[in-house]
Design an enzyme around this catalytic site. Sequence first.
Site, PDB file in Angstrom:
ATOM      1  N   CYS A   2      -6.253 -14.864 -16.013  1.00 53.25           N
ATOM      2  CA  CYS A   2      -5.770 -15.065 -17.404  1.00 53.25           C
ATOM      3  C   CYS A   2      -6.312 -13.811 -18.222  1.00 53.25           C
ATOM      4  CB  CYS A   2      -6.535 -16.259 -17.944  1.00 53.25           C
ATOM      5  SG  CYS A   2      -6.409 -17.497 -17.021  1.00 53.25           S
ATOM      6  N   ARG A  26      -1.423 -10.705 -18.217  1.00 53.28           N
ATOM      7  CA  ARG A  26      -2.143 -11.399 -17.032  1.00 53.28           C
ATOM      8  C   ARG A  26      -1.862 -12.694 -17.034  1.00 53.28           C
ATOM      9  NH1 ARG A  26      -6.744  -7.820 -17.152  1.00 53.28           N
ATOM     10  NH2 ARG A  26      -8.280  -9.188 -16.096  1.00 53.28           N
ATOM     11  N   TRP A  72      -2.617 -17.741 -16.778  1.00 53.48           N
ATOM     12  CA  TRP A  72      -1.801 -18.011 -15.851  1.00 53.48           C
ATOM     13  C   TRP A  72      -2.555 -19.016 -14.880  1.00 53.48           C
ATOM     14  CZ3 TRP A  72      -2.880 -17.141 -10.314  1.00 53.48           C
ATOM     15  CH2 TRP A  72      -1.790 -16.848  -9.354  1.00 53.48           C
ATOM     16  N   ASN A  98     -11.681 -16.629 -17.752  1.00 54.76           N
ATOM     17  CA  ASN A  98     -10.976 -16.097 -16.700  1.00 54.76           C
ATOM     18  C   ASN A  98     -11.676 -15.863 -15.507  1.00 54.76           C
ATOM     19  OD1 ASN A  98      -9.165 -14.474 -15.284  1.00 54.76           O
ATOM     20  ND2 ASN A  98     -10.363 -12.500 -15.890  1.00 54.76           N
ATOM     21  N   GLY A  99     -11.176 -16.373 -14.639  1.00 53.23           N
ATOM     22  CA  GLY A  99     -11.841 -16.603 -13.165  1.00 53.23           C
ATOM     23  C   GLY A  99     -11.607 -17.971 -12.477  1.00 53.23           C
ATOM     24  N   LYS A 474      11.109  -7.585  -4.221  1.00 51.91           N
ATOM     25  CA  LYS A 474      11.813  -7.576  -5.762  1.00 51.91           C
ATOM     26  C   LYS A 474      12.674  -8.530  -5.901  1.00 51.91           C
ATOM     27  CE  LYS A 474       9.698  -5.428  -6.998  1.00 51.91           C
ATOM     28  NZ  LYS A 474       8.496  -4.972  -6.929  1.00 51.91           N
ATOM     29  N   HIS A 493      14.432 -12.034  18.100  1.00 48.43           N
ATOM     30  CA  HIS A 493      13.366 -12.709  18.466  1.00 48.43           C
ATOM     31  C   HIS A 493      13.300 -14.038  17.879  1.00 48.43           C
ATOM     32  CE1 HIS A 493      12.338  -9.589  21.277  1.00 48.43           C
ATOM     33  NE2 HIS A 493      12.309  -8.839  20.400  1.00 48.43           N
ATOM     34  N   LYS A 587       1.556 -10.042 -14.462  1.00 50.13           N
ATOM     35  CA  LYS A 587       1.872  -8.582 -14.063  1.00 50.13           C
ATOM     36  C   LYS A 587       0.310  -8.290 -13.310  1.00 50.13           C
ATOM     37  CE  LYS A 587       3.108  -4.416 -14.317  1.00 50.13           C
ATOM     38  NZ  LYS A 587       4.319  -4.315 -13.202  1.00 50.13           N
TER      39      LYS A 587
HETATM   40  C1  F6R Z   1       5.682  -7.100  -7.328  1.00 47.22           C
HETATM   41  C2  F6R Z   1       4.564  -6.795  -8.073  1.00 47.22           C
HETATM   42  C3  F6R Z   1       3.263  -7.260  -7.135  1.00 47.22           C
HETATM   43  C4  F6R Z   1       2.121  -6.360  -7.489  1.00 47.22           C
HETATM   44  C5  F6R Z   1       0.486  -7.018  -7.029  1.00 47.22           C
HETATM   45  C6  F6R Z   1      -0.446  -5.694  -7.082  1.00 47.22           C
HETATM   46  O1  F6R Z   1       6.656  -6.462  -8.224  1.00 47.22           O
HETATM   47  O2  F6R Z   1       4.465  -6.399  -9.162  1.00 47.22           O
HETATM   48  O3  F6R Z   1       3.437  -7.595  -5.990  1.00 47.22           O
HETATM   49  O4  F6R Z   1       2.510  -5.195  -6.903  1.00 47.22           O
HETATM   50  O5  F6R Z   1       0.129  -8.033  -7.698  1.00 47.22           O
HETATM   51  O6  F6R Z   1      -0.544  -5.323  -8.504  1.00 47.22           O
HETATM   52  P1  F6R Z   1      -1.456  -4.090  -8.782  1.00 47.22           P
HETATM   53  O7  F6R Z   1      -0.433  -3.044  -7.926  1.00 47.22           O
HETATM   54  O8  F6R Z   1      -1.630  -4.053 -10.150  1.00 47.22           O
HETATM   55  O9  F6R Z   1      -2.664  -4.202  -7.679  1.00 47.22           O
END
Ligand code: F6R
Length: 592
Positions: A2, A26, A72, A98-99, A474, A493, A587
Amino acid sequence: MCGIFGMIGQNAVENTCRALKYLEYRGYDSAGTAYKTDGSLNIVKTVGRVEKLTEIMPETNGCNLSIGHTRWATHGKVCQENAHPFYSYGKKFAIVHNGIIENHVNLKYKLNSIGVKFLSETDSEAVAHLLEKNYSDSVFDSVLLTANELEGAFAVVATNTYDDSLYALKNKSPLVVGIADTGVYFCSDIRCISHFANKVAVVPDKTIAVATRNSVMFYGFDGNPVSVKFFTADTAQETETVDGDYMLKEILEIPDKIRQAKQGYIKSGGLNLPSKTVHRLKRIYLIGCGTAYNSGLEVAAVARKLLGIDVIPVIASEFIYDSYPVDSYTLAFLISQSGETADTIRAAERVNSLGGFTYAVTNTANSSLSFTSSVTKNIYADAEYAVASTKAYNCQLVTLTLLFADLAYLKGSIDEQTRNKIFDSIDVLPSAVDKVLEDSYQISRIAEEVKDSSAVFFIGRTADYPTAAEGSLKLKEISYIHSEAYPAGELKHGTLALMEKGVTVVAIACDSAQIDKMSLSIAEVAARGARVIAVSPYNFDNAALVKVPVVNKLLYGILSVVPLQLLAYYVAKRLGRDIDKPRNLAKSVTVE
Ligand code: F6R
């Protein structure tokens, strides 16, 4: 996982809501704030986005103490009851967290046994109740006792009715503090806090911070004062608002960001590795999660060609607890767009503790990962807002390719001419990506057919396989269509059993040495009824072609991922998905 915020100072509630907007990356399951008026604590919280919270906030003029949270969900579903902040049972304390409190079941059991009723399913609520239970005549003592009862990762900000200070407890989850004329601030990250204060510090693990209107003091979990170093952070840029989706905007920026990543790499001094580390190097790890892991996977294929030593891509959460060997001959690249990903930070800590060298490759200077690593290299992608990472992936690949070209040259496994040729080849990429972007109408048309697929498989061989992995990630994260990536040779396989009408196969086929083998794989899946799309400079029977220009063979990953990013975008758009904030995701993933 979070975002948390707390402040004492001007317009506390308004600023908390503003901060939560910056922290929404977050988590965006729910949002809430607690503030103090006339000696009492008030909580306003809601399921949904910060925007919704702002709409329901009452007038709070003159309030100068507030905490806030964007969630989150980890423990407990997404609902009003599980949204932060939480009151303690007598409403004497309110907290945001957060945690993960690992001993929350025991704590809950103990608190239940003295009559405390929990109103949520979260691990966090226990912290609020403990603070009140532990209070006798000093809030600090209560915070100290509570800090010592908690196990796990936590950054907590707490307010109370007994005094006008703001308290924070920190262990393993990120927490920064900022001081300005306008007040004192606690926050999950530096980027957010630097909208409010430039004098900032990273709160160390096992620390309690006590803030008044003009100052902040730090104490260890033994109650003794500790000194914490402040530094000056750059003022954060306001979030650029766009018409439409950030994801598309960020894909369209890729040509510019590739140029920027190369210039930034050169301007920032290139490799910046002590020569002792370079020469004794025996083993290299490329560690990250999700898209960042995929960029490690891609560049490992390039690095193996250039270096001739072990270059091992590892998923961060696996690296932490498995027995991957680390010693003083080990170099670990920690790849992270946000620099706040808990698994990647824990992996860096493991490398440090075993005497290896940690090298962060990140889009966020001054992130928690930078503070954990010996060297930080920025990828210069600029802020990325869409949850699905796009331009950061391309910039990670540019930066890592340049890093490995330099490393291989310094180690003597390639000559200067080869190193320079790799550097020069990067300059061709922006126009090659532009060509792919010009064809986006074709990809948008293909998306119309792909959107009804029962499943989508991405296949590739050698350096095309990591691209397949990234394309698949993606697509699934923003369209919610079931998707998997396979090395094409592996299909026979087992996975071939799933090929039938209604399935789409996206074949990435840029490695010219593998074209015959890829033709065979395409024929095999087409024969079983799958629709096939080839992403390649070459034509294939049985497949619709998304053509990519010819570039240096070490660099295809940076180019051929772009049509896949666009495909995911257009499929999700046609399915009406929330492109920039897909369900269940955030994110930045700040819990293990
Ligand atoms: C996929 C995506 C996630 C991040 C992953 C690592 O589109 O955004 O898979 O790549 O959570 O995040 P970072 O790069 O911020 O450590």
